[in-house]
Design an enzyme around this catalytic site. Structure first.
Site, PDB file in Angstrom:
ATOM      1  N   GLU A  12     -89.075 -34.121 -34.830  1.00  0.00           N
ATOM      2  CA  GLU A  12     -89.124 -33.528 -33.512  1.00  0.00           C
ATOM      3  C   GLU A  12     -90.252 -34.089 -32.646  1.00  0.00           C
ATOM      4  O   GLU A  12     -91.052 -33.361 -32.073  1.00  0.00           O
ATOM      5  CB  GLU A  12     -89.243 -32.000 -33.614  1.00  0.00           C
ATOM      6  CG  GLU A  12     -88.682 -31.326 -32.386  1.00  0.00           C
ATOM      7  CD  GLU A  12     -88.285 -29.854 -32.611  1.00  0.00           C
ATOM      8  OE1 GLU A  12     -87.793 -29.539 -33.711  1.00  0.00           O
ATOM      9  OE2 GLU A  12     -88.453 -29.086 -31.691  1.00  0.00           O
TER      10      GLU A  12
ATOM     11  N   HIS B 246     -84.969 -17.252 -27.969  1.00  0.00           N
ATOM     12  CA  HIS B 246     -85.939 -16.632 -28.888  1.00  0.00           C
ATOM     13  C   HIS B 246     -86.670 -15.482 -28.196  1.00  0.00           C
ATOM     14  O   HIS B 246     -86.948 -14.446 -28.803  1.00  0.00           O
ATOM     15  CB  HIS B 246     -86.956 -17.661 -29.385  1.00  0.00           C
ATOM     16  CG  HIS B 246     -86.390 -18.592 -30.423  1.00  0.00           C
ATOM     17  ND1 HIS B 246     -86.848 -19.879 -30.603  1.00  0.00           N
ATOM     18  CD2 HIS B 246     -85.392 -18.429 -31.325  1.00  0.00           C
ATOM     19  CE1 HIS B 246     -86.144 -20.461 -31.567  1.00  0.00           C
ATOM     20  NE2 HIS B 246     -85.254 -19.602 -32.027  1.00  0.00           N
TER      21      HIS B 246
ATOM     22  N   GLU C 174     -73.659 -21.825 -31.135  1.00  0.00           N
ATOM     23  CA  GLU C 174     -74.346 -23.059 -31.515  1.00  0.00           C
ATOM     24  C   GLU C 174     -73.391 -24.264 -31.353  1.00  0.00           C
ATOM     25  O   GLU C 174     -73.791 -25.340 -30.940  1.00  0.00           O
ATOM     26  CB  GLU C 174     -74.818 -22.887 -32.953  1.00  0.00           C
ATOM     27  CG  GLU C 174     -76.119 -23.486 -33.377  1.00  0.00           C
ATOM     28  CD  GLU C 174     -77.413 -22.902 -32.816  1.00  0.00           C
ATOM     29  OE1 GLU C 174     -78.190 -23.704 -32.290  1.00  0.00           O
ATOM     30  OE2 GLU C 174     -77.693 -21.700 -32.920  1.00  0.00           O
TER      31      GLU C 174
ATOM     32  N   LYS D 236     -84.702 -28.801 -42.143  1.00  0.00           N
ATOM     33  CA  LYS D 236     -85.760 -27.817 -41.892  1.00  0.00           C
ATOM     34  C   LYS D 236     -85.612 -26.667 -42.876  1.00  0.00           C
ATOM     35  O   LYS D 236     -84.527 -26.117 -43.032  1.00  0.00           O
ATOM     36  CB  LYS D 236     -85.661 -27.275 -40.465  1.00  0.00           C
ATOM     37  CG  LYS D 236     -86.163 -28.239 -39.411  1.00  0.00           C
ATOM     38  CD  LYS D 236     -86.218 -27.548 -38.060  1.00  0.00           C
ATOM     39  CE  LYS D 236     -86.702 -28.499 -36.981  1.00  0.00           C
ATOM     40  NZ  LYS D 236     -86.727 -27.845 -35.649  1.00  0.00           N
TER      41      LYS D 236
ATOM     42  N   ARG E 143     -85.222 -34.776 -30.635  1.00  0.00           N
ATOM     43  CA  ARG E 143     -84.712 -33.630 -31.388  1.00  0.00           C
ATOM     44  C   ARG E 143     -84.853 -32.316 -30.613  1.00  0.00           C
ATOM     45  O   ARG E 143     -84.097 -31.371 -30.836  1.00  0.00           O
ATOM     46  CB  ARG E 143     -85.421 -33.531 -32.748  1.00  0.00           C
ATOM     47  CG  ARG E 143     -84.812 -32.481 -33.656  1.00  0.00           C
ATOM     48  CD  ARG E 143     -85.300 -32.557 -35.097  1.00  0.00           C
ATOM     49  NE  ARG E 143     -84.673 -31.510 -35.891  1.00  0.00           N
ATOM     50  CZ  ARG E 143     -84.663 -31.469 -37.210  1.00  0.00           C
ATOM     51  NH1 ARG E 143     -85.227 -32.434 -37.904  1.00  0.00           N
ATOM     52  NH2 ARG E 143     -84.077 -30.484 -37.850  1.00  0.00           N
TER      53      ARG E 143
ATOM     54  N   ASN F 294     -82.852 -27.691 -29.056  1.00  0.00           N
ATOM     55  CA  ASN F 294     -83.359 -26.350 -28.759  1.00  0.00           C
ATOM     56  C   ASN F 294     -82.806 -25.798 -27.454  1.00  0.00           C
ATOM     57  O   ASN F 294     -83.323 -24.812 -26.937  1.00  0.00           O
ATOM     58  CB  ASN F 294     -84.890 -26.359 -28.677  1.00  0.00           C
ATOM     59  CG  ASN F 294     -85.511 -26.756 -29.997  1.00  0.00           C
ATOM     60  OD1 ASN F 294     -84.986 -26.436 -31.054  1.00  0.00           O
ATOM     61  ND2 ASN F 294     -86.603 -27.487 -29.935  1.00  0.00           N
TER      62      ASN F 294
ATOM     63  N   HIS G 297     -82.735 -22.147 -26.593  1.00  0.00           N
ATOM     64  CA  HIS G 297     -83.527 -21.478 -27.619  1.00  0.00           C
ATOM     65  C   HIS G 297     -84.858 -20.917 -27.113  1.00  0.00           C
ATOM     66  O   HIS G 297     -85.315 -19.903 -27.631  1.00  0.00           O
ATOM     67  CB  HIS G 297     -83.767 -22.402 -28.817  1.00  0.00           C
ATOM     68  CG  HIS G 297     -82.575 -22.525 -29.727  1.00  0.00           C
ATOM     69  ND1 HIS G 297     -81.365 -23.032 -29.306  1.00  0.00           N
ATOM     70  CD2 HIS G 297     -82.393 -22.187 -31.042  1.00  0.00           C
ATOM     71  CE1 HIS G 297     -80.500 -23.016 -30.321  1.00  0.00           C
ATOM     72  NE2 HIS G 297     -81.106 -22.501 -31.387  1.00  0.00           N
TER      73      HIS G 297
ATOM     74  N   LYS H 103     -75.484 -33.781 -34.595  1.00  0.00           N
ATOM     75  CA  LYS H 103     -76.839 -33.406 -34.981  1.00  0.00           C
ATOM     76  C   LYS H 103     -77.471 -34.502 -35.831  1.00  0.00           C
ATOM     77  O   LYS H 103     -78.644 -34.828 -35.670  1.00  0.00           O
ATOM     78  CB  LYS H 103     -76.855 -32.061 -35.726  1.00  0.00           C
ATOM     79  CG  LYS H 103     -78.274 -31.643 -36.086  1.00  0.00           C
ATOM     80  CD  LYS H 103     -78.425 -30.195 -36.478  1.00  0.00           C
ATOM     81  CE  LYS H 103     -79.914 -29.904 -36.720  1.00  0.00           C
ATOM     82  NZ  LYS H 103     -80.151 -28.550 -37.243  1.00  0.00           N
TER      83      LYS H 103
ATOM     84  N   ARG I 181     -93.623 -29.739 -57.054  1.00  0.00           N
ATOM     85  CA  ARG I 181     -93.849 -30.692 -55.951  1.00  0.00           C
ATOM     86  C   ARG I 181     -92.561 -31.296 -55.408  1.00  0.00           C
ATOM     87  O   ARG I 181     -92.575 -32.367 -54.835  1.00  0.00           O
ATOM     88  CB  ARG I 181     -94.808 -31.807 -56.365  1.00  0.00           C
ATOM     89  CG  ARG I 181     -96.132 -31.260 -56.840  1.00  0.00           C
ATOM     90  CD  ARG I 181     -97.286 -32.208 -56.660  1.00  0.00           C
ATOM     91  NE  ARG I 181     -98.513 -31.475 -56.835  1.00  0.00           N
ATOM     92  CZ  ARG I 181     -99.005 -31.093 -58.009  1.00  0.00           C
ATOM     93  NH1 ARG I 181     -98.376 -31.426 -59.120  1.00  0.00           N
ATOM     94  NH2 ARG I 181    -100.113 -30.405 -58.073  1.00  0.00           N
TER      95      ARG I 181
ATOM     96  N   HIS J 253     -78.981 -14.345 -33.706  1.00  0.00           N
ATOM     97  CA  HIS J 253     -79.542 -15.593 -33.182  1.00  0.00           C
ATOM     98  C   HIS J 253     -78.596 -16.247 -32.176  1.00  0.00           C
ATOM     99  O   HIS J 253     -78.984 -16.590 -31.066  1.00  0.00           O
ATOM    100  CB  HIS J 253     -79.859 -16.532 -34.342  1.00  0.00           C
ATOM    101  CG  HIS J 253     -80.317 -17.885 -33.905  1.00  0.00           C
ATOM    102  ND1 HIS J 253     -81.569 -18.103 -33.373  1.00  0.00           N
ATOM    103  CD2 HIS J 253     -79.686 -19.084 -33.882  1.00  0.00           C
ATOM    104  CE1 HIS J 253     -81.677 -19.385 -33.050  1.00  0.00           C
ATOM    105  NE2 HIS J 253     -80.552 -20.003 -33.354  1.00  0.00           N
TER     106      HIS J 253
HETATM  107 ZN    ZN Z   1     -80.174 -22.068 -33.276  1.00  0.00          ZN
END
Ligand code: ZN
Ligand code: ADP
Length: 355
Positions: free
Chosen positions: A231, A246, A179, A137, A235, A239, A242, A221, A115, A259
């Site tokens: 988010e 993506h 980035e 994340k 936040r 992105n 992105h 950040k 846990r 990426h």
């Molecule tokens: Zn990224």
């Protein structure tokens, strides 16, 4: 050496230490000493091969195969079973030694093993130093899509040793640079100017410049994530590039673009959209794209614009079939836009698609 304190909700703050040799010169055991009752180091085959001497024989290590395609549930089970085998208890810790893939998986496993146990990040890629080491994340991909399963789990500490950058392939470095440029465009005109002047030093692997730039990106950040861990709104500006990126990654075929390369193309598309909408001056668009060019990031994708456009709707951030994109207003300032004009989005994509 630079220190960044990250103070995310529930009063659980941690430090990011950034500096040349802080891990490689002292060894992992020395860095971790005194933390936790015992630990398990999770890494991948490439990193383990290059940095064997960092892993003393008495440290338990789990070596995973490298690559994004390994970011899957079966490896989470391997890490958790490795933790049992190594006798990890609730006072122990998991150490992630590697890039974003290793960090996401080790963090995910740490967040659910018994846990939740502590984990420490030792990022070895530029991307992981500026991106995955802040924000907590964690997670894995599913065959249906990237990062569809995961948790928010903050590390107990991050040790970003810039000397790891020396062994990174050029393409991996570029991926991190995309980035880094993103942070300049969304939040910090001074960082952006510093990058315009300093790009040649970054490309020449000048670690003292990396130290400053990485520290700045982590601070930026952290400021965003401290205000909006889960988010809710703010936040989402992280992105930038992105939603387009993506979709580019997916349509070009995963693996064709890294990426960061895809995010770089996504930033070009978002800026094109902004100019067409009268939200950004063409001069600022040129500045952004000029810096992406300097970093050696790709300028177009061989794919159909319609396919990229429809792929944007399957992104997990497109809520209830509605698109939300991050639009630049100036170097250092962006805003969120819901349901952007479809025709303009499509032509912004088309501008960077080649047959
Ligand atoms: Zn990224
Ligand atoms: P990211 O998401 O941070 O780009 P990955 O975990 O996919 O990272 O790592 C990218 C690739 O680089 C992987 O093949 C990994 O094994 C390799 N790698 C990670 N760190 C280093 C390093 N310091 N030197 C050389 N290769 C590295």
């Amino acid at each position: 050496m630079k220190k960044i304190a990250v103070d995310i909700s529930h009063g659980k703050s941690y430090q990011i230490l950034i500096g040349e040799g802080i891990v490689v010169e002292k060894g992992l055991a020395a860095v971790l000493c005194g933390r936790g009752s015992s630990c398990l180091v999770v890494t991948d085959r490439n990193v383990a091969g290059l940095y064997k001497k960092l892993l003393p024989p008495k440290m338990r290590t789990l070596v995973l195969p490298p690559g994004e395609k390994e970011k899957k549930f079966s490896n989470i089970e391997r890490i958790c079973r490795g933790a049992v085998e190594s006798g990890l208890d609730r006072g122990s810790q998991v150490v992630a030694l590697g890039g974003g893939v290793v960090g996401d998986m080790a963090g995910f496993a740490a967040s659910i093993y018994m846990r939740g146990v502590d984990y420490v990040q030792v990022p070895t890629t530029v991307l992981a130093m500026v991106d995955s080491s802040v924000g907590g994340k964690t997670g894995v991909d599913l065959p249906e899509g990237k990062n569809l399963v995961g948790t928010f789990w903050q590390p107990a500490a991050v040790f970003a040793d810039t000397s790891f950058i020396r062994t990174l392939p050029a393409r991996e470095i570029r991926c991190g640079l995309a980035e880094i440029i993103k942070y300049g465009v969304i939040l910090d005109p001074r960082l952006f100017s510093a990058l315009e002047k300093g790009m040649k030093f970054l490309l020449a692997c000048d670690l003292s410049v990396y130290e400053k730039i990485i520290a700045r990106c982590c601070r930026l950040k952290a400021d965003v994530v401290e205000k909006d861990e889960k988010e809710g709104g703010l936040r989402a500006i992280l992105n930038y590039g992105h939603s387009f990126g993506h979709a580019v990654e997916k349509v070009a075929g995963f693996g064709k673009f890294s990426h960061g390369e895809a995010v770089g193309i996504g930033m070009r598309m978002a800026a094109k959209f902004a100019v067409a909408s009268g939200m950004l001056s063409p001069q600022e668009e040129r500045r952004q794209n000029g810096l992406l060019d300097m970093a050696g990031l790709p300028k177009s994708v061989k794919a159909s614009a319609e396919k990229i456009y429809s792929a944007m709707f399957s992104d997990k951030k497109a809520r209830a079939g509605r698109l939300r994109i991050v639009v630049p207003r100036a170097i250092g300032r962006v805003e969120l836009l819901d349901s952007p004009d479809p025709g303009r989005v499509l032509s912004a994509i088309e501008a960077y698609c080649s047959p």
